[in-house]
Design a protein around this motif. Structure first.
Motif, PDB file in Angstrom:
ATOM      1  N   ALA A  51       0.845  -1.194   0.000  1.00 48.09           N
ATOM      2  CA  ALA A  51       0.000   0.000   0.000  1.00 48.09           C
ATOM      3  C   ALA A  51       0.878   1.242   0.000  1.00 48.09           C
ATOM      4  O   ALA A  51       1.926   1.281   0.633  1.00 48.09           O
ATOM      5  CB  ALA A  51      -0.911  -0.007   1.216  1.00 48.09           C
ATOM      6  N   MET A  52       0.430   2.237  -0.748  1.00 50.95           N
ATOM      7  CA  MET A  52       1.195   3.475  -0.867  1.00 50.95           C
ATOM      8  C   MET A  52       0.340   4.642  -0.400  1.00 50.95           C
ATOM      9  O   MET A  52      -0.878   4.635  -0.562  1.00 50.95           O
ATOM     10  CB  MET A  52       1.617   3.684  -2.316  1.00 50.95           C
ATOM     11  N   THR A  53       0.998   5.632   0.140  1.00 47.52           N
ATOM     12  CA  THR A  53       0.290   6.840   0.537  1.00 47.52           C
ATOM     13  C   THR A  53       0.020   7.685  -0.698  1.00 47.52           C
ATOM     14  O   THR A  53       0.567   7.440  -1.777  1.00 47.52           O
ATOM     15  CB  THR A  53       1.115   7.654   1.545  1.00 47.52           C
ATOM     16  N   GLU A  54      -0.811   8.700  -0.523  1.00 47.73           N
ATOM     17  CA  GLU A  54      -1.138   9.578  -1.647  1.00 47.73           C
ATOM     18  C   GLU A  54       0.095  10.336  -2.119  1.00 47.73           C
ATOM     19  O   GLU A  54       0.272  10.575  -3.314  1.00 47.73           O
ATOM     20  CB  GLU A  54      -2.233  10.555  -1.227  1.00 47.73           C
ATOM     21  N   HIS A  55       0.969  10.689  -1.181  1.00 45.21           N
ATOM     22  CA  HIS A  55       2.212  11.391  -1.536  1.00 45.21           C
ATOM     23  C   HIS A  55       3.105  10.497  -2.408  1.00 45.21           C
ATOM     24  O   HIS A  55       3.702  10.964  -3.374  1.00 45.21           O
ATOM     25  CB  HIS A  55       2.932  11.813  -0.261  1.00 45.21           C
ATOM     26  N   ASP A  56       3.209   9.205  -2.058  1.00 43.04           N
ATOM     27  CA  ASP A  56       4.012   8.275  -2.857  1.00 43.04           C
ATOM     28  C   ASP A  56       3.419   8.063  -4.243  1.00 43.04           C
ATOM     29  O   ASP A  56       4.145   7.926  -5.229  1.00 43.04           O
ATOM     30  CB  ASP A  56       4.138   6.926  -2.148  1.00 43.04           C
TER      31      ASP A  56
END
Length: 163
Positions: A57-62
């Motif tokens: 899972a990735m953050t929105e920033h990533d």
């Protein structure tokens, strides 16, 4: 001060067109993260956002960092994939974020890149928007001068915050 807080400024004042801020306001913005807050409430929000622990899972920033890597050349146009997607959706902010770090655009000023992105999305900056931007900048300068000239009644004191 109320003029600064209550006024609805144009969207480019701050992120693109920087303005000179008073020392007091700058210091207040730097120290605002030191104000105590409800740590338990923040942890509850983090727990709500974590449904399952997914290592991929990735953050929105990533995810925003990956957008320039998806900017492939398209065969029949001079545009690239992400540029075409943003132009079709008329999302000029995302197009601006994509183009501002690319080679020919990083050499120009931010306002020129912003106006170019607006015109590419068929939403050019109108004359009344230019007037509003200039009025916003004038009112900011006027408010900053007024705040600077305002004399403080108490210069020294003992302050205590109880919880």
């Amino acid at each position: 001060m109320n003029n600064i807080l209550n006024r609805n400024f144009h969207e480019i004042i701050g992120p693109i067109i920087k303005f000179e801020i008073n020392e007091d306001l700058r210091l207040g913005n730097e120290l605002v993260h030191r104000i105590p807050y409800n740590y338990i409430g923040e942890q509850e929000e983090v727990f709500k956002n974590q449904t399952d622990h997914n290592p991929l899972a990735m953050t929105e920033h990533d995810l925003k960092k990956l957008i320039p890597k998806l900017n492939f050349n398209l065969p029949e146009t001079k545009l690239r994939l992400m540029e075409k997607k943003f132009i079709d959706n008329q999302d000029y902010w995302s197009l601006y974020e994509l183009l501002k770090d690319m080679h020919p655009y990083n050499l120009t000023n931010d306002f020129a890149v912003y106006s170019y992105c607006r015109s590419m999305c068929r939403l050019p900056i109108m004359a009344d928007e230019y007037k509003r931007i200039n009025q916003d900048l004038k009112s900011l300068k006027k408010s900053m001068k007024k705040i600077k000239s305002k004399s403080m009644k108490k210069l020294h004191g003992n302050y205590e915050i109880k919880f």
